[in-house]
Design a protein around this motif. Structure first.
Motif, PDB file in Angstrom:
ATOM      1  N   SER A   1     -99.020 -51.754  95.533  1.00 30.86           N
ATOM      2  CA  SER A   1     -99.879 -51.801  96.710  1.00 30.86           C
ATOM      3  C   SER A   1    -100.326 -53.228  96.992  1.00 30.86           C
ATOM      4  O   SER A   1    -100.286 -53.704  98.135  1.00 30.86           O
ATOM      5  CB  SER A   1    -101.102 -50.906  96.500  1.00 30.86           C
ATOM      6  OG  SER A   1    -101.959 -50.956  97.623  1.00 30.86           O
ATOM      7  N   LYS A   2    -100.733 -53.941  95.942  1.00 29.93           N
ATOM      8  CA  LYS A   2    -101.220 -55.314  96.086  1.00 29.93           C
ATOM      9  C   LYS A   2    -100.109 -56.267  96.516  1.00 29.93           C
ATOM     10  O   LYS A   2    -100.294 -57.089  97.413  1.00 29.93           O
ATOM     11  CB  LYS A   2    -101.820 -55.778  94.762  1.00 29.93           C
ATOM     12  CG  LYS A   2    -102.383 -57.189  94.774  1.00 29.93           C
ATOM     13  CD  LYS A   2    -103.092 -57.511  93.466  1.00 29.93           C
ATOM     14  CE  LYS A   2    -102.133 -57.522  92.291  1.00 29.93           C
ATOM     15  NZ  LYS A   2    -102.795 -57.922  91.018  1.00 29.93           N
ATOM     16  N   ARG A   3     -98.949 -56.130  95.883  1.00 33.66           N
ATOM     17  CA  ARG A   3     -97.869 -57.083  96.162  1.00 33.66           C
ATOM     18  C   ARG A   3     -97.176 -56.820  97.493  1.00 33.66           C
ATOM     19  O   ARG A   3     -96.804 -57.752  98.207  1.00 33.66           O
ATOM     20  CB  ARG A   3     -96.837 -57.048  95.031  1.00 33.66           C
ATOM     21  CG  ARG A   3     -97.399 -57.488  93.692  1.00 33.66           C
ATOM     22  CD  ARG A   3     -96.306 -57.592  92.658  1.00 33.66           C
ATOM     23  NE  ARG A   3     -96.836 -57.709  91.309  1.00 33.66           N
ATOM     24  CZ  ARG A   3     -96.107 -57.981  90.244  1.00 33.66           C
ATOM     25  NH1 ARG A   3     -94.796 -58.172  90.374  1.00 33.66           N
ATOM     26  NH2 ARG A   3     -96.659 -58.071  89.053  1.00 33.66           N
ATOM     27  N   LEU A   4     -96.978 -55.542  97.827  1.00 33.38           N
ATOM     28  CA  LEU A   4     -96.277 -55.206  99.057  1.00 33.38           C
ATOM     29  C   LEU A   4     -97.226 -55.051 100.239  1.00 33.38           C
ATOM     30  O   LEU A   4     -96.791 -54.840 101.363  1.00 33.38           O
ATOM     31  CB  LEU A   4     -95.477 -53.906  98.863  1.00 33.38           C
ATOM     32  CG  LEU A   4     -94.407 -53.939  97.773  1.00 33.38           C
ATOM     33  CD1 LEU A   4     -93.753 -52.566  97.631  1.00 33.38           C
ATOM     34  CD2 LEU A   4     -93.347 -54.986  98.071  1.00 33.38           C
ATOM     35  N   LYS A   5     -98.544 -55.103  99.951  1.00 32.62           N
ATOM     36  CA  LYS A   5     -99.570 -54.984 100.987  1.00 32.62           C
ATOM     37  C   LYS A   5     -99.393 -53.697 101.800  1.00 32.62           C
ATOM     38  O   LYS A   5     -99.303 -53.715 103.030  1.00 32.62           O
ATOM     39  CB  LYS A   5     -99.568 -56.218 101.886  1.00 32.62           C
ATOM     40  CG  LYS A   5    -100.017 -57.491 101.171  1.00 32.62           C
ATOM     41  CD  LYS A   5    -100.010 -58.692 102.087  1.00 32.62           C
ATOM     42  CE  LYS A   5    -100.679 -59.906 101.442  1.00 32.62           C
ATOM     43  NZ  LYS A   5    -100.232 -60.198 100.063  1.00 32.62           N
ATOM     44  N   THR A   6     -99.353 -52.603 101.071  1.00 36.05           N
ATOM     45  CA  THR A   6     -99.201 -51.291 101.683  1.00 36.05           C
ATOM     46  C   THR A   6     -99.921 -50.255 100.825  1.00 36.05           C
ATOM     47  O   THR A   6    -100.082 -50.450  99.621  1.00 36.05           O
ATOM     48  CB  THR A   6     -97.707 -50.919 101.810  1.00 36.05           C
ATOM     49  OG1 THR A   6     -97.583 -49.612 102.371  1.00 36.05           O
ATOM     50  CG2 THR A   6     -97.018 -50.921 100.464  1.00 36.05           C
ATOM     51  N   ASN A   7    -100.410 -49.187 101.450  1.00 29.72           N
ATOM     52  CA  ASN A   7    -100.969 -48.087 100.681  1.00 29.72           C
ATOM     53  C   ASN A   7     -99.832 -47.352  99.982  1.00 29.72           C
ATOM     54  O   ASN A   7     -98.727 -47.248 100.521  1.00 29.72           O
ATOM     55  CB  ASN A   7    -101.730 -47.125 101.590  1.00 29.72           C
ATOM     56  CG  ASN A   7    -102.911 -47.796 102.259  1.00 29.72           C
ATOM     57  OD1 ASN A   7    -103.670 -48.519 101.627  1.00 29.72           O
ATOM     58  ND2 ASN A   7    -103.052 -47.585 103.563  1.00 29.72           N
ATOM     59  N   ILE A   8    -100.089 -46.862  98.788  1.00 26.65           N
ATOM     60  CA  ILE A   8     -99.051 -46.209  97.993  1.00 26.65           C
ATOM     61  C   ILE A   8     -99.353 -44.728  97.817  1.00 26.65           C
ATOM     62  O   ILE A   8    -100.463 -44.338  97.444  1.00 26.65           O
ATOM     63  CB  ILE A   8     -98.946 -46.861  96.590  1.00 26.65           C
ATOM     64  CG1 ILE A   8     -98.483 -48.311  96.710  1.00 26.65           C
ATOM     65  CG2 ILE A   8     -98.005 -46.073  95.678  1.00 26.65           C
ATOM     66  CD1 ILE A   8     -97.058 -48.494  97.187  1.00 26.65           C
ATOM     67  N   LYS A   9     -98.373 -43.899  98.106  1.00 29.59           N
ATOM     68  CA  LYS A   9     -98.447 -42.466  97.808  1.00 29.59           C
ATOM     69  C   LYS A   9     -97.332 -42.142  96.828  1.00 29.59           C
ATOM     70  O   LYS A   9     -96.148 -42.314  97.135  1.00 29.59           O
ATOM     71  CB  LYS A   9     -98.282 -41.615  99.065  1.00 29.59           C
ATOM     72  CG  LYS A   9     -98.326 -40.110  98.769  1.00 29.59           C
ATOM     73  CD  LYS A   9     -97.955 -39.276  99.984  1.00 29.59           C
ATOM     74  CE  LYS A   9     -99.066 -39.283 100.999  1.00 29.59           C
ATOM     75  NZ  LYS A   9     -98.770 -38.357 102.136  1.00 29.59           N
ATOM     76  N   VAL A  10     -97.693 -41.729  95.638  1.00 31.48           N
ATOM     77  CA  VAL A  10     -96.695 -41.436  94.602  1.00 31.48           C
ATOM     78  C   VAL A  10     -96.389 -39.943  94.598  1.00 31.48           C
ATOM     79  O   VAL A  10     -97.295 -39.113  94.598  1.00 31.48           O
ATOM     80  CB  VAL A  10     -97.203 -41.869  93.213  1.00 31.48           C
ATOM     81  CG1 VAL A  10     -96.137 -41.597  92.150  1.00 31.48           C
ATOM     82  CG2 VAL A  10     -97.542 -43.357  93.217  1.00 31.48           C
ATOM     83  N   VAL A  11     -95.099 -39.608  94.588  1.00 33.37           N
ATOM     84  CA  VAL A  11     -94.676 -38.208  94.599  1.00 33.37           C
ATOM     85  C   VAL A  11     -93.666 -37.958  93.484  1.00 33.37           C
ATOM     86  O   VAL A  11     -93.025 -38.876  92.978  1.00 33.37           O
ATOM     87  CB  VAL A  11     -94.047 -37.811  95.955  1.00 33.37           C
ATOM     88  CG1 VAL A  11     -95.045 -37.999  97.088  1.00 33.37           C
ATOM     89  CG2 VAL A  11     -92.791 -38.634  96.224  1.00 33.37           C
ATOM     90  N   ALA A  12     -93.556 -36.705  93.077  1.00 32.10           N
ATOM     91  CA  ALA A  12     -92.595 -36.338  92.040  1.00 32.10           C
ATOM     92  C   ALA A  12     -92.103 -34.919  92.313  1.00 32.10           C
ATOM     93  O   ALA A  12     -92.818 -34.104  92.907  1.00 32.10           O
ATOM     94  CB  ALA A  12     -93.250 -36.400  90.660  1.00 32.10           C
ATOM     95  N   TRP A  13     -90.880 -34.626  91.876  1.00 34.52           N
ATOM     96  CA  TRP A  13     -90.337 -33.277  92.016  1.00 34.52           C
ATOM     97  C   TRP A  13     -91.009 -32.341  91.034  1.00 34.52           C
ATOM     98  O   TRP A  13     -91.086 -32.617  89.839  1.00 34.52           O
ATOM     99  CB  TRP A  13     -88.825 -33.270  91.757  1.00 34.52           C
ATOM    100  CG  TRP A  13     -88.001 -33.772  92.893  1.00 34.52           C
ATOM    101  CD1 TRP A  13     -87.324 -34.958  92.963  1.00 34.52           C
ATOM    102  CD2 TRP A  13     -87.770 -33.113  94.136  1.00 34.52           C
ATOM    103  NE1 TRP A  13     -86.702 -35.078  94.166  1.00 34.52           N
ATOM    104  CE2 TRP A  13     -86.940 -33.957  94.909  1.00 34.52           C
ATOM    105  CE3 TRP A  13     -88.173 -31.892  94.669  1.00 34.52           C
ATOM    106  CZ2 TRP A  13     -86.521 -33.615  96.193  1.00 34.52           C
ATOM    107  CZ3 TRP A  13     -87.751 -31.546  95.947  1.00 34.52           C
ATOM    108  CH2 TRP A  13     -86.934 -32.403  96.690  1.00 34.52           C
ATOM    109  N   GLU A  14     -91.510 -31.230  91.536  1.00 36.65           N
ATOM    110  CA  GLU A  14     -92.088 -30.189  90.688  1.00 36.65           C
ATOM    111  C   GLU A  14     -91.058 -29.062  90.596  1.00 36.65           C
ATOM    112  O   GLU A  14     -91.099 -28.080  91.334  1.00 36.65           O
ATOM    113  CB  GLU A  14     -93.400 -29.677  91.287  1.00 36.65           C
ATOM    114  CG  GLU A  14     -94.221 -28.857  90.323  1.00 36.65           C
ATOM    115  CD  GLU A  14     -95.546 -28.462  90.939  1.00 36.65           C
ATOM    116  OE1 GLU A  14     -96.481 -28.205  90.171  1.00 36.65           O
ATOM    117  OE2 GLU A  14     -95.643 -28.408  92.179  1.00 36.65           O
ATOM    118  N   GLU A  15     -90.131 -29.224  89.681  1.00 35.38           N
ATOM    119  CA  GLU A  15     -88.976 -28.326  89.613  1.00 35.38           C
ATOM    120  C   GLU A  15     -89.121 -27.232  88.557  1.00 35.38           C
ATOM    121  O   GLU A  15     -88.548 -26.150  88.683  1.00 35.38           O
ATOM    122  CB  GLU A  15     -87.720 -29.152  89.310  1.00 35.38           C
ATOM    123  CG  GLU A  15     -86.429 -28.381  89.439  1.00 35.38           C
ATOM    124  CD  GLU A  15     -85.220 -29.286  89.414  1.00 35.38           C
ATOM    125  OE1 GLU A  15     -84.097 -28.764  89.513  1.00 35.38           O
ATOM    126  OE2 GLU A  15     -85.379 -30.529  89.310  1.00 35.38           O
TER     127      GLU A  15
END
Length: 232
Positions: A27-41
């Motif tokens: 977030s800090k380096r790319l200057k963007t908000n981060i949404k982390v997702v993962a597969w719930e399989e």
């Protein structure tokens, strides 16, 4: 048709084994908000010590950056999130897991094998403008080179006439690599002999460079070189 150029940043300093720290750094380096997702399989029944496939595979959303400091948002997918969590939680007990079906067992074991082999990226980043893949030590850089690999390789044999163009391209390739703390950029084609180099991006940086140096071709830019020594 022709060979396209692909770029990899080598030896990043992203804390990939800490999801929260990775989200904050990106977030800090790319200057963007981060949404982390993962597969719930899969679904794990702790009492029965059994794994079952979920009827409908979907994303499990992991909130890493809760504030809205930036105007853009980048989705970061964690690969093998459930496998990583279960291995950390169960330790040796993971070898005694039961499965609700043969299909579940095959699917889970296949993913565990891929996870252990580290042959796929740990994180993938996507928004409207960028697409990066972060491996254990290296990063796939989303760069539009504007030329095909033949034009890039040919320019190195015409240093006197293409020097300014090469310098500008060098700067262009350096910037995204530095975002990830990379010290070198590896350049190869997506077809032909050097295609095999990109197939080994999961290796450690040292192993990858040893593998790359077996090819008699210009493929790396050292970002720590002195200004007078612009190219390898």
């Amino acid at each position: 048709m022709g060979w396209d150029i692909i770029h990899f940043g080598l030896k990043h300093d992203i804390p990939v084994h800490d999801i929260h720290a990775t989200g904050l750094e990106l977030s800090k380096r790319l200057k963007t908000n981060i949404k982390v997702v993962a597969w719930e399989e899969f679904k794990y029944d702790e009492k029965k010590h059994i794994i079952s496939l979920k009827k409908r595979v979907k994303y499990s959303i992991i909130e890493i950056i809760s504030n809205k400091a930036y105007k853009t948002e980048t989705q970061v997918e964690i690969l093998y999130f459930q496998q990583k969590e279960l291995k950390s939680k169960l330790r040796d007990k993971i070898f005694t897991l039961k499965f609700d079906s043969k299909e579940t067992k095959i699917r889970f074991n296949d993913l565990m094998s891929d996870f252990e082999a580290n042959i796929y990226p740990i994180y993938t980043l996507n928004n409207e403008e960028i697409s990066y893949q972060i491996f254990k030590e290296n990063v796939y850089l989303d760069i539009n080179p504007e030329v095909r690999y033949f034009g890039w390789e040919k320019a190195f044999h015409e240093k006197e006439t293409r020097r300014e163009w090469l310098l500008n391209k060098r700067k262009e390739y350096i910037e995204p690599a530095r975002l990830f703390g990379c010290k070198k950029v590896l350049i190869c084609s997506d077809q032909g002999p050097t295609e095999k180099i990109s197939d080994h991006i999961y290796m450690s940086t040292e192993e990858l460079l040893d593998y790359t140096n077996k090819y008699n071709t210009i493929t790396t830019i050292n970002l720590e070189m002195k200004k007078k020594k612009e190219f390898m």
